[in-house]
Design a protein around this motif. Structure first.
Motif, PDB file in Angstrom:
ATOM      1  N   GLU A   1       0.866  -1.223   0.082  1.00 23.12           N
ATOM      2  CA  GLU A   1      -0.083  -0.093   0.092  1.00 23.12           C
ATOM      3  C   GLU A   1       0.823   1.253  -0.167  1.00 23.12           C
ATOM      4  N   LEU A   2       0.494   2.091  -0.868  1.00 18.98           N
ATOM      5  CA  LEU A   2       1.488   3.340  -1.102  1.00 18.98           C
ATOM      6  C   LEU A   2       0.980   4.356   0.318  1.00 18.98           C
ATOM      7  N   GLN A   3       2.028   5.005   0.680  1.00 17.60           N
ATOM      8  CA  GLN A   3       1.911   5.922   2.110  1.00 17.60           C
ATOM      9  C   GLN A   3       0.897   7.008   1.596  1.00 17.60           C
ATOM     10  N   SER A   4       0.093   7.292   2.598  1.00 12.52           N
ATOM     11  CA  SER A   4      -0.991   8.349   2.559  1.00 12.52           C
ATOM     12  C   SER A   4      -2.018   7.829   1.630  1.00 12.52           C
ATOM     13  N   PHE A   5      -2.241   6.862   1.075  1.00 15.47           N
ATOM     14  CA  PHE A   5      -3.495   6.170   0.222  1.00 15.47           C
ATOM     15  C   PHE A   5      -3.905   4.950   1.156  1.00 15.47           C
ATOM     16  N   HIS A   6      -5.237   4.853   1.006  1.00 20.74           N
ATOM     17  CA  HIS A   6      -5.988   3.836   1.767  1.00 20.74           C
ATOM     18  C   HIS A   6      -6.585   2.703   0.900  1.00 20.74           C
ATOM     19  N   TYR A   7      -5.915   2.257  -0.141  1.00 22.16           N
ATOM     20  CA  TYR A   7      -6.653   1.249  -1.016  1.00 22.16           C
ATOM     21  C   TYR A   7      -6.994   0.022  -0.382  1.00 22.16           C
ATOM     22  N   GLN A   8      -6.179  -0.553   0.546  1.00 22.91           N
ATOM     23  CA  GLN A   8      -6.737  -1.719   1.077  1.00 22.91           C
ATOM     24  C   GLN A   8      -7.917  -1.548   1.871  1.00 22.91           C
ATOM     25  N   ARG A   9      -8.215  -0.379   2.524  1.00 18.82           N
ATOM     26  CA  ARG A   9      -9.731  -0.142   3.171  1.00 18.82           C
ATOM     27  C   ARG A   9     -10.740  -0.039   2.033  1.00 18.82           C
TER      28      ARG A   9
ATOM     29  N   GLY B 245      -6.569  -1.393   5.690  1.00 22.27           N
ATOM     30  CA  GLY B 245      -7.656  -2.520   5.751  1.00 22.27           C
ATOM     31  C   GLY B 245      -8.390  -2.763   7.236  1.00 22.27           C
ATOM     32  N   TRP B 246      -7.391  -2.723   8.191  1.00 23.74           N
ATOM     33  CA  TRP B 246      -7.898  -2.957   9.570  1.00 23.74           C
ATOM     34  C   TRP B 246      -9.199  -2.156   9.807  1.00 23.74           C
ATOM     35  N   GLU B 247      -9.002  -0.825   9.294  1.00 22.42           N
ATOM     36  CA  GLU B 247     -10.478  -0.025   9.553  1.00 22.42           C
ATOM     37  C   GLU B 247     -11.716  -0.503   9.036  1.00 22.42           C
ATOM     38  N   ALA B 248     -11.755  -0.967   7.646  1.00 26.12           N
ATOM     39  CA  ALA B 248     -12.889  -1.748   7.087  1.00 26.12           C
ATOM     40  C   ALA B 248     -13.173  -3.037   8.084  1.00 26.12           C
ATOM     41  N   VAL B 249     -12.169  -3.421   8.385  1.00 25.53           N
ATOM     42  CA  VAL B 249     -12.233  -5.189   9.051  1.00 25.53           C
ATOM     43  C   VAL B 249     -13.380  -4.656  10.239  1.00 25.53           C
ATOM     44  N   PHE B 250     -12.741  -3.714  11.213  1.00 29.74           N
ATOM     45  CA  PHE B 250     -13.334  -3.300  12.585  1.00 29.74           C
ATOM     46  C   PHE B 250     -14.763  -2.866  12.192  1.00 29.74           C
ATOM     47  N   LEU B 251     -14.901  -2.116  11.108  1.00 26.96           N
ATOM     48  CA  LEU B 251     -16.126  -1.538  11.048  1.00 26.96           C
ATOM     49  C   LEU B 251     -17.036  -2.692  10.701  1.00 26.96           C
ATOM     50  N   MET B 252     -16.633  -3.612   9.782  1.00 31.18           N
ATOM     51  CA  MET B 252     -17.445  -4.716   9.454  1.00 31.18           C
ATOM     52  C   MET B 252     -18.032  -5.622  10.662  1.00 31.18           C
ATOM     53  N   LEU B 253     -17.182  -5.786  11.425  1.00 31.91           N
ATOM     54  CA  LEU B 253     -17.479  -6.616  12.816  1.00 31.91           C
ATOM     55  C   LEU B 253     -18.228  -5.765  13.788  1.00 31.91           C
TER      56      LEU B 253
END
Length: 375
Positions: free
Chosen positions: A81-89, A129-137
């Motif tokens: 993942e590139l710095q300052s980007f949030h593609y994984q999320r 991507g952790w942010e998306a994981v915790f929002l889903m849970l």
């Protein structure tokens, strides 16, 4: 766009077809190496289509869409993942959308299993991507038919990937997800409490010279755990569950910096009935334990607890203070605070009921009677 439209038409056939859905996966995989900005424009219509497919009434189509997402997520997360980007999320958000929008229990469970599989294989590359994981849970906690599996996934994540979460300083969204499980049901609530207490215990063992947690910042990473503990202890039924767990792991440094802050936050603004029950248990555990570690630390904690206008808590403070008064000049400040607290908490209309309490407190404070304020 055109391929997504054709795929939509295929879903309406009898029986529904997934040929174009498979081609979409191939096209997406082929274009992953393009510039990230270009890739983002490609991904928008594809992700929207996969969400629609994941919510399709026929479970076979929905499961195929989720499997396609899982396959694509694995390929995409393998890239840095590139710095300052949030593609994984952004890439993991469709799992969350399908969980919320689908009406099928089987599909929702499959969405959670796909997420768990992805995290298990690519946890080192999750980053944003952790942010998306915790929002889903967090959302899954409010859905009765899947919340037990969601909690199992969350516990597994904390057991296996706590270091990665701390590296990204994402304990705050992680703890928000845990907090959603507090009020669901007895067994789930208790499990969530054990999760928070367990994280507290692990953070107590962290050292900055450990190569696995050099990014650990107590100011950033410990604050959300402390806030969660405060919320847990607001329910007096949780106090006897939490205290034995956290007491085992508290270091001398923690007694100095963490525990007083926790106690002050927990006791602040509570009702008289709560203070008489849960508050008394907490102070009766914290004050003697802290005094056993260091008298000066114990006195400082007594000073903080003595500011709480509750006679049972003041009594615990004075009893413990009496044990160290003779050899500790700094205890005089605490004794003065306790005396003032006693006076301010007295109910003068029924003063006769306080005689026994006052006698005991006077005896405890006797060694400090030479202090003018106390007289």
């Amino acid at each position: 766009h055109a391929l997504c439209k054709v795929s939509n038409n295929e879903f309406g056939q009898r029986p529904p077809r997934t040929f174009c859905l498979q081609k979409i996966v191939e096209v997406t995989s082929f274009n992953m190496e393009r510039a990230r900005f270009v890739w983002t424009q490609i991904w928008k219509p594809i992700s929207h289509h996969l969400i629609e497919a994941g919510c399709f009434p026929q479970e076979g189509i929905a499961r195929s869409a989720l499997d396609s997402l899982r396959q694509l997520a694995g390929k995409f997360l393998a890239r840095e993942e590139l710095q300052s980007f949030h593609y994984q999320r952004d890439f993991l958000k469709p799992f969350h959308s399908i969980l919320r929008k689908s009406k099928s229990k089987a599909v929702r469970l499959h969405a959670l299993r796909c997420l768990n599989h992805t995290v298990h294989l690519y946890h080192a590359q999750m980053k944003s991507g952790w942010e998306a994981v915790f929002l889903m849970l967090e959302s899954a906690a409010t859905i009765a038919e899947v919340n037990r599996l969601a909690l199992t996934v969350l516990i597994d994540i904390f057991e296996q990937n706590l270091h990665e979460i701390i590296d990204e300083h994402l304990l705050e969204p992680a703890m928000k997800a845990v907090e959603k499980f507090y009020i669901i049901g007895r067994s789930i609530t208790r499990s969530a409490i054990y999760v928070v207490a367990g994280i507290f215990e692990k953070l107590m063992t962290f050292h900055l010279d450990d190569g696995h947690n050099e990014n650990y910042d107590p100011e950033i990473d410990f604050k959300p755990v402390l806030s969660s503990l405060v919320k847990i202890l607001e329910n007096k039924a949780n106090v006897p569950i939490v205290l034995p767990i956290i007491s085992k792991s508290i270091t001398k440094d923690a007694w100095k910096s963490v525990v007083p802050n926790l106690i002050v936050k927990v006791l602040r603004g509570k009702s008289e009935s709560w203070l008489n029950d849960a508050g008394k248990q907490i102070v009766d555990w914290a004050v003697p334990s802290c005094c056993a570690v260091d008298n000066d630390l114990g006195v400082q904690l007594i000073i903080e607890c003595a500011k709480v206008p509750n006679q049972k808590i003041l009594s615990i403070c004075s009893t413990n203070l009496a044990k160290i008064l003779e050899n500790n000049d700094s205890a005089k400040e605490a004794a003065t605070l306790i005396a003032k607290g006693i006076i301010s908490s007295l109910d003068y209309d029924v003063a006769e009921n306080n005689v026994e309490l006052l006698s005991g407190l006077a005896a405890d404070l006797a060694p400090c009677l030479q202090v003018p304020e106390l007289k």
